[in-house]
Design a protein around this motif. Structure first.
Motif, short mmCIF file in Angstrom:
data_model
loop_
_atom_site.label_atom_id
_atom_site.label_comp_id
_atom_site.label_asym_id
_atom_site.label_seq_id
_atom_site.Cartn_x
_atom_site.Cartn_y
_atom_site.Cartn_z
N ARG A 76 0.86 -1.18 0.00
CA ARG A 76 0.00 0.00 0.00
C ARG A 76 0.90 1.23 0.00
NH1 ARG A 76 -1.75 -3.69 3.61
NH2 ARG A 76 -0.61 -2.66 5.29
N ARG A 77 1.19 1.72 -1.18
CA ARG A 77 2.17 2.80 -1.35
C ARG A 77 1.53 4.17 -1.29
NH1 ARG A 77 7.34 1.35 -4.41
NH2 ARG A 77 7.58 -0.85 -3.96
N ASN A 78 0.49 4.32 -0.53
CA ASN A 78 -0.17 5.61 -0.37
C ASN A 78 0.01 6.10 1.05
OD1 ASN A 78 -1.20 5.50 -3.02
ND2 ASN A 78 -2.96 4.30 -2.35
N CYS A 79 0.18 7.41 1.19
CA CYS A 79 0.34 7.98 2.52
C CYS A 79 -1.00 8.00 3.24
CB CYS A 79 0.92 9.38 2.43
SG CYS A 79 -0.09 10.55 1.49
N LEU A 80 -0.94 7.92 4.56
CA LEU A 80 -2.16 7.92 5.37
C LEU A 80 -2.67 9.31 5.67
CD1 LEU A 80 -1.16 5.14 7.95
CD2 LEU A 80 -2.34 4.89 5.77
#
Length: 524
Positions: free
Chosen positions: A154-158
């Motif tokens: 999951r290469r998306n920032c939180l």
């Protein structure tokens, strides 16, 4: 049935007629090779063969006529008349399952393949070879704590936080994460912090002292609500955030070095301060007006980091020199009667990190023109027996290393990076007007690589790269901080004026409790 001969003696074409299958009464067979039932009507091919030409050829040739073959010896000789196996879609499917039909006329393949081998012995050896190789190809072990199962998938920032006014200095430390799950950000002369549990943002303070705020650092243990500020005018302030809202200034003092405060690091009651002039000050909050000087670098101090047990303090400067100071004796471990003993980099060293699960390991990262990560061991005998201590591991990256973090849950090391460059191979010699030669370093050539402005995770002790996040920021990731639970990090990019939160690791699941003999019995 055949027709009579004509008067000229020539043979007429002989035609063979077949009775239609539909006219015959047949029973349906329930069992099938593929265990499937087809609802289509059975179809057969009406094949007509010109037998007259064959009869004429046999009559005129005679028994002693030689037979010559026109088939090419390099191409398989296919029969002129044959009954194809793929008459219907069902027979084609069955023939393919048994390997009796192929779409290609010429089959060029490895003889060891069991499907194309023409020899039974080769097919058996190929089958044994595949069976033996399957014993050594073990499935990769799933590691839920690793970056492979978290950020790599999951290469998306939180979370993304805007930070206008964050210092542009790549040597600054503008963000910090407290044990109370508060993230504090320095914006010019103001400090804001956000409680990540309820997402409330509060303004902590506005400094009226000369200079801008370049370093912020939350305290630990009983000082987890205290925030230390380092200003470019040489002043240090400690604010108490309390339970929310505006904070209260607890201590303020001016360091003996009038230069900017470059870095801070907490160790229970003691606060270490790194200065522009190279001095390292220790301040005990129980007596904050009496700071002591622990040591001095030849150039400005860029990074400070206390060891997990609080006995050692690592410091790095602009020249690439790394010292390990023993708080108990008040001197560097590298002094030991040898004044030139030191840990060396060939670039400024700001990134420092002690390993939480192996406290004697220290990781340090350098900027241009080196761009390497070196891992040292305080228990190594080379620290006191040689004049040039050697690291136990070197990771060449040819990219500026700006921050480092060890994972507390697995054997992995995270690094954030800036610009990439071509490594310098040798120095150049220049002649002065007087005829003397002088050596000078050639200019660096900056290039774009996958490590440029990236977040990278390395495995220990193999030091191989497990993941590289190239699209984390568009410019240099100047600083990062680790969460209290060791799962997530915050990264800051001053040119973007943004702060991003990433989940990199996960906590290890609790081990199942083993049943005891006392669980089966009860005492009455």
């Amino acid at each position: 049935m055949s027709s009579p001969r004509t008067a000229s003696g020539s043979n007429a074409a002989v035609c063979v007629f077949q009775t239609p299958v539909a006219a015959q009464a047949r029973k349906r067979v329930q069992n099938s090779v593929t265990n499937l039932r087809s609802h289509k009507r059975r179809r057969t091919s009406m094949v007509s063969v010109d037998l007259g030409a064959d009869l004429d050829a046999n009559e005129t040739a005679g028994p002693s006529a030689p037979v010559s073959s026109t088939a090419d010896r390099f191409i398989s000789n296919r029969p002129k008349v044959f009954m194809p196996l793929q008459i219907t879609p069902r027979t084609r499917r069955i023939s393919k399952q048994f390997g009796l039909v192929d779409d290609r006329v010429l089959n060029f393949g490895d003889d060891t393949d069991i499907f194309t081998s023409t020899h039974k012995e080769d097919a058996t050896l190929a089958l044994l070879r595949r069976s033996a190789s399957s014993l050594f190809n073990n499935a990769p072990v799933s590691r839920p704590t690793s970056v492979i199962e978290n950020l790599s998938k999951r290469r998306n920032c939180l979370m993304v936080l805007d930070s206008p006014g964050v210092p542009f200095d790549p040597e600054a430390f503008p963000i910090t994460w407290s044990n109370r799950n508060n993230i504090a950000v320095a914006c010019r002369n103001d400090v804001y912090y956000q409680n990540l549990d309820n997402r409330t943002i509060s303004h902590l303070c506005s400094s009226s002292l000369p200079g801008q705020i370049g370093v912020v650092q939350w305290g630990g243990s009983k000082y987890d609500s205290h925030l230390a500020l380092g200003l470019s005018g040489g002043s240090v302030q400690i604010w108490d955030a309390g339970v929310g809202g505006p904070g209260t200034a607890v201590h303020t003092w001016q360091t003996s070095d009038k230069g900017p405060v470059k870095c801070l690091s907490w160790n229970h009651d003691v606060l270490a301060v790194g200065m522009e002039g190279g001095e390292i000050h220790l301040t005990d909050l129980r007596a904050p007006q009496q700071p002591t000087v622990l040591g001095k670098h030849r150039n400005r101090v860029l990074g400070l980091q206390w060891s997990p047990n609080g006995n050692f303090l690592a410091s790095g400067d602009k020249d690439g020199t790394v010292h390990i100071w023993d708080r108990r004796i008040g001197k560097s471990l590298l002094d030991a009667g040898q004044p030139f003993t030191k840990l060396r980099h060939k670039g400024g060293t700001k990134a420092l990190a002690w390993c939480p699960w192996k406290p004697d390991l220290l990781a340090s990262g350098s900027n241009a023109p080196e761009g390497k990560i070196k891992i040292w061991s305080t228990s190594s005998p080379s620290l006191s027996t040689t004049q040039s201590p050697e690291p136990i591991h070197i990771i060449p990256l040819n990219t500026s290393v700006l921050s480092l973090h060890w994972s507390p849950h697995c054997k992995e090391l995270l690094s954030t990076h800036g610009s990439s460059f071509t490594p310098l191979l040798s120095t150049t010699q220049n002649r002065t007007p007087s005829g003397a030669t002088s050596r000078s370093q050639p200019r660096l050539t900056y290039t774009k690589t996958p490590l440029t402005n990236s977040i990278t995770v390395h495995e220990y002790p193999s030091c191989k790269q497990l993941m590289t996040l190239t699209n984390a920021h568009t410019h240099a990731v100047s600083h990062s901080c680790l969460s209290p639970n060791g799962e997530s990090i915050f990264t800051v990019c001053p040119k973007e004026e943004s702060i991003k939160m990433w989940q990199v690791w996960s906590e290890r699941a609790p081990a199942p409790r083993r049943e005891s003999a006392f669980d089966r019995c009860t005492i009455r």
